[in-house]
Design an enzyme around this catalytic site. Structure first.
Site, PDB file in Angstrom:
ATOM      1  N   HIS A  66       2.042  15.823  62.301  1.00 28.74           N
ATOM      2  CA  HIS A  66       2.957  16.949  62.129  1.00 28.74           C
ATOM      3  C   HIS A  66       2.224  18.057  61.404  1.00 28.74           C
ATOM      4  CE1 HIS A  66       3.173  14.753  58.343  1.00 28.74           C
ATOM      5  NE2 HIS A  66       3.572  15.886  57.767  1.00 28.74           N
ATOM      6  N   CYS A  67       2.782  19.227  61.500  1.00 27.61           N
ATOM      7  CA  CYS A  67       2.265  20.379  60.787  1.00 27.61           C
ATOM      8  C   CYS A  67       3.447  20.923  59.984  1.00 27.61           C
ATOM      9  CB  CYS A  67       1.737  21.403  61.791  1.00 27.61           C
ATOM     10  SG  CYS A  67       0.399  22.403  61.152  1.00 27.61           S
TER      11      CYS A  67
END
Length: 152
Positions: A66-67
């Site tokens: 994820h970012c």
């Protein structure tokens, strides 16, 4: 949650990836196909891991690519699942940092994201379900795991 992956085509089963970067790219593919994320998202995740270290490995065998929330190129809030037969290493020489199960997060709705994280936490706390996921090979296996390990 596993049934939802199947329903939305947010799953992938693969033999192996050449390295963790390829694994992250592969884990984003089904989110790209339906427009949940744009192609840049996988590169953003890889850049973050290079900058901050392998924070996406949340437990042995499990990575959560994820970012940051509301990342550029994210259009829907979703999770995708990918399983590799052969683990990839995020830190060579440290088997605790190998991953075979990938739960790729995309978020643009904080409330829905929190709900997804809660469901994912419940899934990952279920040792029987995680063990079954490591053996899963088909979308039908995901449905069976949800029915036998998570419902009831």
């Amino acid at each position: 949650m596993l049934k939802e992956f199947v329903k939305l085509n947010h799953y992938k089963f693969a033999k192996e990836a050449s390295d963790w970067e390829e694994a992250v790219r592969m884990s984003c593919e089904c989110l790209e196909v339906d427009g949940t994320v744009e192609a840049n998202y996988k590169d953003d995740i890889i850049a973050c891991v290079k900058k901050y270290g392998p924070y996406i490995v949340i437990m042995p065998n499990v990575a959560m690519p994820h970012c940051q929330e509301c990342a550029k190129g994210v259009h829907k809030t979703a999770i995708a699942f990918m399983k590799l037969k052969k683990p990839v290493s995020f830190e060579p020489g440290n088997p605790e940092m190998d991953a075979r199960l990938f739960f790729t997060l995309a978020s643009c709705n904080p409330d829905q994201h929190l709900e997804n994280m809660t469901k994912l936490s419940e899934l990952l706390m279920n040792e029987k379900a995680v063990a079954a996921l490591l053996e899963a090979e088909t979308p039908e296996d995901l449905i069976k795991i949800q029915e036998t390990c998570l419902e009831g």
